[in-house]
Design a protein around this motif. Structure first.
Motif, PDB file in Angstrom:
ATOM      1  N   ARG A  72      -4.945   7.835   0.650  1.00 14.14           N
ATOM      2  CA  ARG A  72      -5.736   9.410   1.113  1.00 14.14           C
ATOM      3  C   ARG A  72      -6.922   8.982  -0.585  1.00 14.14           C
ATOM      4  O   ARG A  72      -8.048   9.883  -0.101  1.00 14.14           O
ATOM      5  CB  ARG A  72      -4.668   9.862  -0.251  1.00 14.14           C
ATOM      6  CG  ARG A  72      -4.074  11.081   1.052  1.00 14.14           C
ATOM      7  CD  ARG A  72      -3.567  11.972   0.320  1.00 14.14           C
ATOM      8  NE  ARG A  72      -2.212  11.702  -0.820  1.00 14.14           N
ATOM      9  CZ  ARG A  72      -1.204  11.924  -0.707  1.00 14.14           C
ATOM     10  NH1 ARG A  72      -0.290  11.485   0.169  1.00 14.14           N
ATOM     11  NH2 ARG A  72       0.236  10.947  -1.639  1.00 14.14           N
ATOM     12  N   HIS A  73      -6.340   7.924  -1.060  1.00 11.20           N
ATOM     13  CA  HIS A  73      -7.928   8.135  -1.827  1.00 11.20           C
ATOM     14  C   HIS A  73      -9.121   7.281  -1.074  1.00 11.20           C
ATOM     15  O   HIS A  73     -10.326   7.408  -1.011  1.00 11.20           O
ATOM     16  CB  HIS A  73      -7.115   6.860  -3.224  1.00 11.20           C
ATOM     17  CG  HIS A  73      -8.811   6.655  -4.220  1.00 11.20           C
ATOM     18  ND1 HIS A  73      -9.338   7.435  -4.559  1.00 11.20           N
ATOM     19  CD2 HIS A  73      -9.509   5.458  -4.261  1.00 11.20           C
ATOM     20  CE1 HIS A  73      -9.967   6.768  -5.748  1.00 11.20           C
ATOM     21  NE2 HIS A  73     -10.016   5.544  -4.873  1.00 11.20           N
ATOM     22  N   ASP A  74      -8.945   6.172  -0.611  1.00 13.80           N
ATOM     23  CA  ASP A  74      -9.923   5.591   0.319  1.00 13.80           C
ATOM     24  C   ASP A  74     -10.627   6.480   1.586  1.00 13.80           C
ATOM     25  O   ASP A  74     -11.383   6.268   1.893  1.00 13.80           O
ATOM     26  CB  ASP A  74      -8.912   3.883   1.240  1.00 13.80           C
ATOM     27  CG  ASP A  74      -9.031   3.401   0.446  1.00 13.80           C
ATOM     28  OD1 ASP A  74      -9.504   3.197  -0.988  1.00 13.80           O
ATOM     29  OD2 ASP A  74      -7.953   2.117   0.849  1.00 13.80           O
ATOM     30  N   ARG A  75      -9.236   7.646   1.979  1.00 10.87           N
ATOM     31  CA  ARG A  75     -10.279   8.030   2.723  1.00 10.87           C
ATOM     32  C   ARG A  75     -10.857   9.063   2.056  1.00 10.87           C
ATOM     33  O   ARG A  75     -12.307   9.620   2.423  1.00 10.87           O
ATOM     34  CB  ARG A  75      -9.080   9.245   3.541  1.00 10.87           C
ATOM     35  CG  ARG A  75      -8.713   8.745   4.868  1.00 10.87           C
ATOM     36  CD  ARG A  75      -8.348   9.409   5.827  1.00 10.87           C
ATOM     37  NE  ARG A  75      -6.590  10.375   4.993  1.00 10.87           N
ATOM     38  CZ  ARG A  75      -5.390  10.394   4.958  1.00 10.87           C
ATOM     39  NH1 ARG A  75      -5.167   9.242   5.775  1.00 10.87           N
ATOM     40  NH2 ARG A  75      -4.502  10.671   4.146  1.00 10.87           N
ATOM     41  N   TYR A 133       4.672   7.525  10.892  1.00 11.10           N
ATOM     42  CA  TYR A 133       3.861   6.347  12.119  1.00 11.10           C
ATOM     43  C   TYR A 133       2.229   7.318  12.642  1.00 11.10           C
ATOM     44  O   TYR A 133       1.715   6.726  13.379  1.00 11.10           O
ATOM     45  CB  TYR A 133       4.509   6.068  12.735  1.00 11.10           C
ATOM     46  CG  TYR A 133       5.799   5.503  12.777  1.00 11.10           C
ATOM     47  CD1 TYR A 133       5.743   4.634  12.098  1.00 11.10           C
ATOM     48  CD2 TYR A 133       7.300   6.404  12.616  1.00 11.10           C
ATOM     49  CE1 TYR A 133       7.389   4.089  11.662  1.00 11.10           C
ATOM     50  CE2 TYR A 133       8.302   6.105  12.278  1.00 11.10           C
ATOM     51  CZ  TYR A 133       8.016   5.025  12.114  1.00 11.10           C
ATOM     52  OH  TYR A 133       9.195   3.583  11.444  1.00 11.10           O
ATOM     53  N   ARG A 134       2.234   8.437  11.567  1.00 11.07           N
ATOM     54  CA  ARG A 134       0.597   9.105  12.487  1.00 11.07           C
ATOM     55  C   ARG A 134       1.114   9.637  13.982  1.00 11.07           C
ATOM     56  O   ARG A 134      -0.156   8.945  14.576  1.00 11.07           O
ATOM     57  CB  ARG A 134      -0.801   7.776  12.245  1.00 11.07           C
ATOM     58  CG  ARG A 134      -0.304   7.798  10.468  1.00 11.07           C
ATOM     59  CD  ARG A 134      -1.758   7.684  10.532  1.00 11.07           C
ATOM     60  NE  ARG A 134      -1.932   7.628   9.066  1.00 11.07           N
ATOM     61  CZ  ARG A 134      -3.445   7.097   8.239  1.00 11.07           C
ATOM     62  NH1 ARG A 134      -3.901   7.380   9.182  1.00 11.07           N
ATOM     63  NH2 ARG A 134      -3.163   7.126   6.932  1.00 11.07           N
ATOM     64  N   GLN A 146       1.163  -0.797   0.112  1.00 20.11           N
ATOM     65  CA  GLN A 146      -0.023  -0.197  -0.034  1.00 20.11           C
ATOM     66  C   GLN A 146       0.893   0.985  -0.015  1.00 20.11           C
ATOM     67  O   GLN A 146       1.476   1.588   0.296  1.00 20.11           O
ATOM     68  CB  GLN A 146      -0.977  -0.348   1.149  1.00 20.11           C
ATOM     69  CG  GLN A 146      -1.543  -1.282   1.366  1.00 20.11           C
ATOM     70  CD  GLN A 146      -2.858  -0.957   0.002  1.00 20.11           C
ATOM     71  OE1 GLN A 146      -3.362  -0.078  -0.336  1.00 20.11           O
ATOM     72  NE2 GLN A 146      -3.148  -1.578  -0.414  1.00 20.11           N
ATOM     73  N   SER A 147       0.554   2.370  -0.973  1.00 19.53           N
ATOM     74  CA  SER A 147       1.233   3.591  -0.545  1.00 19.53           C
ATOM     75  C   SER A 147       0.140   4.556  -0.140  1.00 19.53           C
ATOM     76  O   SER A 147      -1.163   4.454   0.198  1.00 19.53           O
ATOM     77  CB  SER A 147       1.719   4.281  -2.273  1.00 19.53           C
ATOM     78  OG  SER A 147       0.524   4.797  -2.632  1.00 19.53           O
ATOM     79  N   HIS A 148       0.942   5.538   0.997  1.00 17.67           N
ATOM     80  CA  HIS A 148       0.086   7.190   0.750  1.00 17.67           C
ATOM     81  C   HIS A 148      -0.939   6.996   0.107  1.00 17.67           C
ATOM     82  O   HIS A 148      -2.095   7.677   0.702  1.00 17.67           O
ATOM     83  CB  HIS A 148       1.069   8.327   1.929  1.00 17.67           C
ATOM     84  CG  HIS A 148       1.455   8.128   2.327  1.00 17.67           C
ATOM     85  ND1 HIS A 148       1.745   8.321   3.751  1.00 17.67           N
ATOM     86  CD2 HIS A 148       3.528   7.517   2.674  1.00 17.67           C
ATOM     87  CE1 HIS A 148       2.418   7.679   5.240  1.00 17.67           C
ATOM     88  NE2 HIS A 148       3.086   7.398   3.985  1.00 17.67           N
ATOM     89  N   HIS A 161       5.082  -1.590   6.352  1.00 15.54           N
ATOM     90  CA  HIS A 161       6.268  -0.318   6.820  1.00 15.54           C
ATOM     91  C   HIS A 161       6.847  -1.023   7.628  1.00 15.54           C
ATOM     92  O   HIS A 161       8.164  -0.463   7.934  1.00 15.54           O
ATOM     93  CB  HIS A 161       5.687   0.388   6.287  1.00 15.54           C
ATOM     94  CG  HIS A 161       5.242   1.405   5.136  1.00 15.54           C
ATOM     95  ND1 HIS A 161       4.171   0.742   4.137  1.00 15.54           N
ATOM     96  CD2 HIS A 161       5.787   2.064   4.518  1.00 15.54           C
ATOM     97  CE1 HIS A 161       3.996   1.696   3.019  1.00 15.54           C
ATOM     98  NE2 HIS A 161       5.037   2.266   2.615  1.00 15.54           N
ATOM     99  N   ARG A 162       6.208  -1.584   7.981  1.00 21.19           N
ATOM    100  CA  ARG A 162       6.731  -2.025   9.979  1.00 21.19           C
ATOM    101  C   ARG A 162       7.726  -2.961   9.266  1.00 21.19           C
ATOM    102  O   ARG A 162       8.566  -2.687   9.762  1.00 21.19           O
ATOM    103  CB  ARG A 162       5.531  -2.844  10.677  1.00 21.19           C
ATOM    104  CG  ARG A 162       6.055  -3.331  11.281  1.00 21.19           C
ATOM    105  CD  ARG A 162       4.878  -4.155  13.168  1.00 21.19           C
ATOM    106  NE  ARG A 162       4.520  -4.733  12.101  1.00 21.19           N
ATOM    107  CZ  ARG A 162       3.542  -5.030  11.847  1.00 21.19           C
ATOM    108  NH1 ARG A 162       2.003  -4.618  12.711  1.00 21.19           N
ATOM    109  NH2 ARG A 162       2.221  -5.904  12.065  1.00 21.19           N
TER     110      ARG A 162
END
Length: 156
Positions: A28-31, A119-120, A22-24, A78-79
Motif C-alpha cells: 500500500r505504501h509503494d502504491r 490473491y487479487r 513483504q506485507s500488505h 505468500h504463494r
C-alpha cells in the motif's frame, strides 16, 4: 572479537529473508508513493521545464519498478505459505478454456478460493466461484459448470 564477526555474518545471511517478507502495508505504501510520483510528474508537465519533467519521469519509473519488485516478492512469499494445502485433485490435470463444461467434481467446494481478494482476483458475481485446478484458477458458473475465465499458471 570472533563472536562479533560471527554474529554479523549470521545477521547478514538472515537479511535477504527478512527483506523478502513483504506485507500488505508495504505494498500500500509503494502504491501511494507511485501515485504521489505520478502527481508530481503531472505538475512538472504543467509548470516545469524539461529537466524537471525528465527527473519526475525517472522517479515514476523507479517507483513503478520498486512496486513491481515488492509485489513479486509478496506473491513469492505468500504463494509458499499457501502452497501447503492439498490442491492436488483426485483427477489428472486438464488445460481448460473458456466455455468448457466441467463435471461437478472439478469445481466442488473443496476447490473454491474462499477469499479471492487475497490473491487479487476480482469478486465473482452471482453463481460464480473461483476454483483452483492445480496451478490454474478458473472462474466457474456453479449452476451450469461452464468456465467463464481462465488464469493459467496463477500459482507458479
Amino acid at each position: 572479537m570472533r563472536k562479533i564477526i560471527l554474529f554479523g555474518l549470521m545477521a547478514a545471511a538472515a537479511m535477504p529473508g527478512i527483506a523478502a517478507a513483504q506485507s500488505h502495508g508495504e505494498l500500500r505504501h509503494d502504491r501511494r508513493e507511485l501515485r504521489q510520483e505520478q502527481r508530481e510528474l503531472r505538475d512538472a508537465q504543467r509548470h516545469g521545464d524539461r529537466r524537471d519533467i525528465r527527473e519526475q519521469r525517472r522517479d515514476v519509473r523507479e517507483a513503478r519498478q520498486e512496486y513491481r519488485e515488492d509485489w513479486r516478492d509478496y506473491r513469492r512469499t505468500h504463494r509458499d505459505v499457501y502452497r501447503g494445502g492439498n490442491w492436488r485433485a483426485p483427477f489428472r490435470y486438464s488445460s481448460w478454456s473458456v466455455g468448457a463444461q466441467l463435471r461437478p467434481s472439478y469445481y466442488s467446494s473443496r476447490y473454491y478460493i474462499s477469499d479471492p481478494s487475497r490473491y487479487r482476483l476480482s469478486r465473482p458475481g452471482a453463481n460464480l466461484r473461483w476454483v483452483r485446478h492445480y496451478n490454474d484458477v478458473l472462474l466457474v458458473n456453479v449452476r451450469t459448470g461452464r468456465v467463464v475465465q481462465v488464469n493459467r499458471g496463477f500459482f507458479w
